[in-house]
Design a protein around this motif. Structure first.
Motif, PDB file in Angstrom:
ATOM      1  N   ALA A  46       0.608  -1.434   0.043  1.00 11.88           N
ATOM      2  CA  ALA A  46      -0.169   0.631   0.352  1.00 11.88           C
ATOM      3  C   ALA A  46       0.825   1.359   0.253  1.00 11.88           C
ATOM      4  O   ALA A  46       1.557   1.480   0.643  1.00 11.88           O
ATOM      5  CB  ALA A  46      -0.767   0.365   1.356  1.00 11.88           C
ATOM      6  N   LEU A  58      -7.687  -2.376   4.390  1.00  9.50           N
ATOM      7  CA  LEU A  58      -6.756  -3.075   3.487  1.00  9.50           C
ATOM      8  C   LEU A  58      -6.111  -4.655   4.112  1.00  9.50           C
ATOM      9  O   LEU A  58      -5.897  -5.906   3.694  1.00  9.50           O
ATOM     10  CB  LEU A  58      -5.293  -2.185   3.545  1.00  9.50           C
ATOM     11  CG  LEU A  58      -5.778  -2.012   1.637  1.00  9.50           C
ATOM     12  CD1 LEU A  58      -4.898  -0.297   1.593  1.00  9.50           C
ATOM     13  CD2 LEU A  58      -6.109  -3.025   0.553  1.00  9.50           C
ATOM     14  N   ALA A 177      -8.820  -3.536  -3.515  1.00  9.02           N
ATOM     15  CA  ALA A 177      -7.659  -5.176  -3.213  1.00  9.02           C
ATOM     16  C   ALA A 177      -9.566  -5.962  -2.472  1.00  9.02           C
ATOM     17  O   ALA A 177      -8.118  -6.682  -3.198  1.00  9.02           O
ATOM     18  CB  ALA A 177      -7.919  -3.632  -1.949  1.00  9.02           C
TER      19      ALA A 177
END
Length: 228
Positions: A46, A58, A177
């Motif tokens: 990231a 995430l 994601a």
């Protein structure tokens, strides 16, 4: 927690057996089943994620779909997951922080990862066509507004996009994601023979999980084995 690098598998197993005395059998079994499904074959990077909610999402995606290690670049902002969203899942995912994109890319390439940049602006591959079996890979997600940096674009081995059939060009980083980590982790487990962590990696990870879960773990291990 003390540094446990370069410990033998037997060292970990002795301490796992000790800590297991202070956990329910069901909890230990859950940990063992979960760690057996973990992978380091794929990882996530990231790059300057500044929204705490996205940072937390995430980590949750990695935890939910069995990606054990996540990397961050924090040149412009700290990667700071929102506690109300991450809900403790950061205890089970290894977070590797990097001061710069260059540092992160060097570290990943040194470990043999392909750099796979996620962007709607390249036509290389989609989640269905990306070759998961070609070798370990790192999915790179850019900052919320600007996307991946020019540095990532210049260093990327491949590009990956999620095809759109509506008017929007792309999804936000959290939604993208979730789709990519889920789809690619499932394909990895179906198509890659050595997708799971090594027995040594599983044992070391299990030990760290149990250490974090048992109250007074340091004191318990000190009484049983001496200073760690």
């Amino acid at each position: 927690m003390t540094n446990t690098e370069n410990r033998s598998r037997a060292w970990y197993e002795e301490r796992i057996a000790c800590l297991a005395e202070f956990m329910t059998g069901e909890r230990v079994d859950l940990f063992r089943r979960t760690v057996a499904r973990r992978t380091r074959y794929m990882t996530v990077l990231a790059e300057n994620t500044f929204h705490p909610q996205n940072a937390a999402a995430l980590i949750r995606h990695c935890e939910a779909f069995g990606v054990q290690r996540m990397h961050t670049v924090e040149t412009c902002c700290e990667f700071r997951p929102a506690a109300a969203v991450v809900r403790g899942t950061d205890r089970w995912v290894d977070l590797c922080r990097h001061a710069s994109t260059a540092e992160a890319l060097r570290a990943l390439k040194a470990e043999g990862y392909r750099i796979v940049a996620t962007t709607p602006h390249r036509e290389d591959t989609t989640p269905e066509t990306f070759d998961v079996a070609c070798g370990p890979f790192a999915l790179v997600f850019g900052t919320e507004h600007a996307g991946i940096s020019d540095e990532v674009i210049a260093s990327a081995d491949e590009f990956l996009r999620i095809p759109m059939c509506g008017m929007v060009e792309s999804l936000n980083v959290s939604a993208s994601a979730a789709i990519l980590i889920y789809m690619l982790s499932e394909r990895v487990r179906e198509q890659v023979a050595d997708w799971c962590m090594t027995p040594e990696q599983q044992t070391e990870t299990l030990y760290r999980w149990m250490y974090r879960s048992v109250a007074d773990a340091a004191q318990i291990l000190d009484r049983r084995f001496g200073i760690q």
